[in-house]
Motif scaffolding. Structure first.
Motif, PDB file in Angstrom:
ATOM      1  N   PRO A  76     -73.796-127.980  51.226  1.00 39.21           N
ATOM      2  CA  PRO A  76     -74.725-129.109  51.302  1.00 39.21           C
ATOM      3  C   PRO A  76     -75.885-128.894  50.330  1.00 39.21           C
ATOM      4  O   PRO A  76     -76.238-127.758  50.001  1.00 39.21           O
ATOM      5  N   VAL A  77     -76.466-129.984  49.866  1.00 39.11           N
ATOM      6  CA  VAL A  77     -77.590-129.889  48.933  1.00 39.11           C
ATOM      7  C   VAL A  77     -78.797-129.276  49.651  1.00 39.11           C
ATOM      8  O   VAL A  77     -79.091-129.615  50.798  1.00 39.11           O
ATOM      9  N   GLY A  78     -79.468-128.372  48.975  1.00 41.37           N
ATOM     10  CA  GLY A  78     -80.640-127.744  49.581  1.00 41.37           C
ATOM     11  C   GLY A  78     -81.149-126.618  48.713  1.00 41.37           C
ATOM     12  O   GLY A  78     -80.771-126.492  47.539  1.00 41.37           O
ATOM     13  N   LYS A  79     -82.004-125.780  49.268  1.00 40.56           N
ATOM     14  CA  LYS A  79     -82.560-124.646  48.549  1.00 40.56           C
ATOM     15  C   LYS A  79     -81.570-123.486  48.534  1.00 40.56           C
ATOM     16  O   LYS A  79     -80.748-123.326  49.432  1.00 40.56           O
ATOM     17  N   THR A  80     -81.685-122.680  47.481  1.00 37.52           N
ATOM     18  CA  THR A  80     -80.836-121.494  47.384  1.00 37.52           C
ATOM     19  C   THR A  80     -81.260-120.457  48.414  1.00 37.52           C
ATOM     20  O   THR A  80     -82.444-120.109  48.502  1.00 37.52           O
ATOM     21  N   ARG A  81     -80.301-119.996  49.202  1.00 37.93           N
ATOM     22  CA  ARG A  81     -80.574-118.968  50.217  1.00 37.93           C
ATOM     23  C   ARG A  81     -79.790-117.715  49.841  1.00 37.93           C
ATOM     24  O   ARG A  81     -78.725-117.427  50.382  1.00 37.93           O
ATOM     25  N   LEU A  82     -80.347-117.005  48.857  1.00 38.07           N
ATOM     26  CA  LEU A  82     -79.648-115.855  48.293  1.00 38.07           C
ATOM     27  C   LEU A  82     -79.391-114.768  49.321  1.00 38.07           C
ATOM     28  O   LEU A  82     -78.349-114.093  49.302  1.00 38.07           O
ATOM     29  N   PHE A  83     -80.333-114.612  50.252  1.00 36.92           N
ATOM     30  CA  PHE A  83     -80.178-113.563  51.254  1.00 36.92           C
ATOM     31  C   PHE A  83     -79.015-113.854  52.201  1.00 36.92           C
ATOM     32  O   PHE A  83     -78.493-112.939  52.849  1.00 36.92           O
ATOM     33  N   ASP A  84     -78.617-115.128  52.323  1.00 39.39           N
ATOM     34  CA  ASP A  84     -77.436-115.452  53.128  1.00 39.39           C
ATOM     35  C   ASP A  84     -76.195-114.791  52.548  1.00 39.39           C
ATOM     36  O   ASP A  84     -75.313-114.331  53.280  1.00 39.39           O
ATOM     37  N   GLY A  85     -76.119-114.759  51.224  1.00 39.16           N
ATOM     38  CA  GLY A  85     -74.990-114.102  50.576  1.00 39.16           C
ATOM     39  C   GLY A  85     -74.977-112.611  50.830  1.00 39.16           C
ATOM     40  O   GLY A  85     -73.928-112.010  51.084  1.00 39.16           O
ATOM     41  N   LEU A  86     -76.167-111.986  50.788  1.00 40.08           N
ATOM     42  CA  LEU A  86     -76.248-110.554  51.063  1.00 40.08           C
ATOM     43  C   LEU A  86     -75.931-110.257  52.518  1.00 40.08           C
ATOM     44  O   LEU A  86     -75.298-109.246  52.845  1.00 40.08           O
ATOM     45  N   GLU A  87     -76.362-111.150  53.419  1.00 39.82           N
ATOM     46  CA  GLU A  87     -76.069-110.962  54.835  1.00 39.82           C
ATOM     47  C   GLU A  87     -74.561-111.078  55.103  1.00 39.82           C
ATOM     48  O   GLU A  87     -73.995-110.293  55.873  1.00 39.82           O
ATOM     49  N   GLU A  88     -73.919-112.047  54.444  1.00 41.07           N
ATOM     50  CA  GLU A  88     -72.470-112.202  54.592  1.00 41.07           C
ATOM     51  C   GLU A  88     -71.748-110.978  54.035  1.00 41.07           C
ATOM     52  O   GLU A  88     -70.763-110.496  54.619  1.00 41.07           O
ATOM     53  N   ALA A  89     -72.235-110.468  52.920  1.00 37.98           N
ATOM     54  CA  ALA A  89     -71.641-109.268  52.331  1.00 37.98           C
ATOM     55  C   ALA A  89     -71.768-108.074  53.273  1.00 37.98           C
ATOM     56  O   ALA A  89     -70.829-107.276  53.428  1.00 37.98           O
ATOM     57  N   ALA A  90     -72.927-107.960  53.920  1.00 38.83           N
ATOM     58  CA  ALA A  90     -73.141-106.859  54.865  1.00 38.83           C
ATOM     59  C   ALA A  90     -72.185-106.957  56.047  1.00 38.83           C
ATOM     60  O   ALA A  90     -71.664-105.935  56.527  1.00 38.83           O
ATOM     61  N   LYS A  91     -71.937-108.171  56.534  1.00 38.59           N
ATOM     62  CA  LYS A  91     -71.005-108.354  57.644  1.00 38.59           C
ATOM     63  C   LYS A  91     -69.588-107.939  57.245  1.00 38.59           C
ATOM     64  O   LYS A  91     -68.870-107.291  58.008  1.00 38.59           O
ATOM     65  N   ILE A  92     -69.173-108.334  56.048  1.00 36.82           N
ATOM     66  CA  ILE A  92     -67.824-108.012  55.585  1.00 36.82           C
ATOM     67  C   ILE A  92     -67.646-106.506  55.435  1.00 36.82           C
ATOM     68  O   ILE A  92     -66.599-105.942  55.787  1.00 36.82           O
ATOM     69  N   ALA A  93     -68.685-105.830  54.894  1.00 35.48           N
ATOM     70  CA  ALA A  93     -68.574-104.395  54.597  1.00 35.48           C
ATOM     71  C   ALA A  93     -68.863-103.501  55.793  1.00 35.48           C
ATOM     72  O   ALA A  93     -68.772-102.277  55.675  1.00 35.48           O
ATOM     73  N   ARG A  94     -69.186-104.102  56.920  1.00 30.48           N
ATOM     74  CA  ARG A  94     -69.628-103.327  58.087  1.00 30.48           C
ATOM     75  C   ARG A  94     -68.572-102.336  58.570  1.00 30.48           C
ATOM     76  O   ARG A  94     -68.907-101.218  58.991  1.00 30.48           O
ATOM     77  N   ASN A  95     -67.305-102.715  58.511  1.00 34.68           N
ATOM     78  CA  ASN A  95     -66.244-101.862  59.055  1.00 34.68           C
ATOM     79  C   ASN A  95     -65.529-101.036  57.986  1.00 34.68           C
ATOM     80  O   ASN A  95     -64.532-100.375  58.286  1.00 34.68           O
ATOM     81  N   TRP A  96     -66.006-101.061  56.768  1.00 28.89           N
ATOM     82  CA  TRP A  96     -65.394-100.247  55.724  1.00 28.89           C
ATOM     83  C   TRP A  96     -65.871 -98.803  55.847  1.00 28.89           C
ATOM     84  O   TRP A  96     -66.947 -98.530  56.395  1.00 28.89           O
TER      85      TRP A  96
END
Length: 278
Positions: A169-189
């Motif tokens: 959706p149109v809006g402001k860039t939420r760069l930290f959302d990408g880092l948070e998603e990355a942290a969730k994915i890498a949590r079990n590695w």
């Protein structure tokens, strides 16, 4: 298989009969065809034999191919156990500001195109066959688009001019959302098995809310794109690569910052990132 042999033998018998009939007809006019003596030359005698053998072999080959079960021949990729895998976690900014054309040596590339060149250069220099690539795109939120792939062509396809901002959706860039998603994915590695690579222009980075990376992240590289000195207009404001914000992100994540607007990442930098080998 018996049936192809039977077809080949039948074809050879029929071809032999045809050649005999043809030879009998030639004998009637052999003096016109071969001169007063009427003798057959060696090639003329050999040709019928070769034709019979060729037709028999062709019948066998075509019948065999027709009866063979189709089989796809693919290169076998050895499966890597999860505890032995190395990871590259790519977080790519796909916000509208990344479409501004102010990147590269002559400022003739968009920031997205420059990002693609940087990542492609990096991926083509990796040599670790245990490396698995995960890609997260971020704009007004974050979405994983590739998870633990070893196929570089899949990643390169996403980087080849594909407009991924339209899925948000149109809006402001939420760069930290990408880092948070990355942290969730890498949590079990496994610990120290992954390198985090963030590519962005640093536009609209918040001052607080930095996600904490899990122990699996062994190295962090923040790559900046876009002209860091001259801004371009978007949404009624000036947008440029925010070097200070990107350096702060790299520092808070314990990683390195690289201005990729003009230069590719040196191999010496990549070799110090843990999970990457060049």
């Amino acid at each position: 298989m018996f049936f192809p042999i039977l077809v080949a033998a039948t074809t050879a018998v029929l071809a032999t009969g045809a050649e005999v009939l043809h030879s009998m007809r030639i004998r009637k006019v052999r003096h016109l065809a071969f001169g007063p003596a009427g003798g057959f030359s060696a090639p003329t005698i050999l040709a019928p034999v070769l034709r019979v053998l060729f037709l028999g072999g062709l019948a066998w080959a075509l019948t065999t191919l027709y009866l063979l079960e189709p089989k796809a021949h693919r290169s076998e990729v050895k499966e890597i156990e999860s505890n032995e895998r190395r990871h590259l976690l790519l977080v790519l900014d796909v916000s509208p500001s990344m479409k501004l054309k102010d990147s590269g040596e002559d400022s003739g590339l968009t920031r997205t195109q420059r990002s693609s060149k940087l990542v492609q250069s990096l991926l083509k220099r990796t040599t670790d066959d245990k490396l698995h690539i995960t890609m997260v795109v971020v704009y007004n939120g974050a979405k994983p688009v590739v998870q633990e792939s070893r196929d570089l062509e899949v990643i390169l396809n996403f980087l080849d001019g594909m407009d991924m901002s339209s899925v948000f959706p149109v809006g402001k860039t939420r760069l930290f959302d990408g880092l948070e998603e990355a942290a969730k994915i890498a949590r079990n590695w496994p610990s120290n098995s992954a390198t985090l690579l963030l590519v962005s222009d640093g536009d609209t980075v918040p001052a607080t809310g930095m996600p904490k990376m899990p122990p699996s992240i062994d190295g962090v590289l923040v790559m900046g794109v876009g002209n860091p000195t001259k801004g371009s207009m978007i949404d009624g404001r000036q947008s440029r690569q925010d070097v200070g914000a990107l350096q702060q992100i790299a520092s808070r994540l314990g990683g390195q910052y690289h201005d990729g607007n003009m230069r590719l990442v040196p191999s010496s930098v990549l070799n110090g990132l843990g999970s990457l080998k060049t």
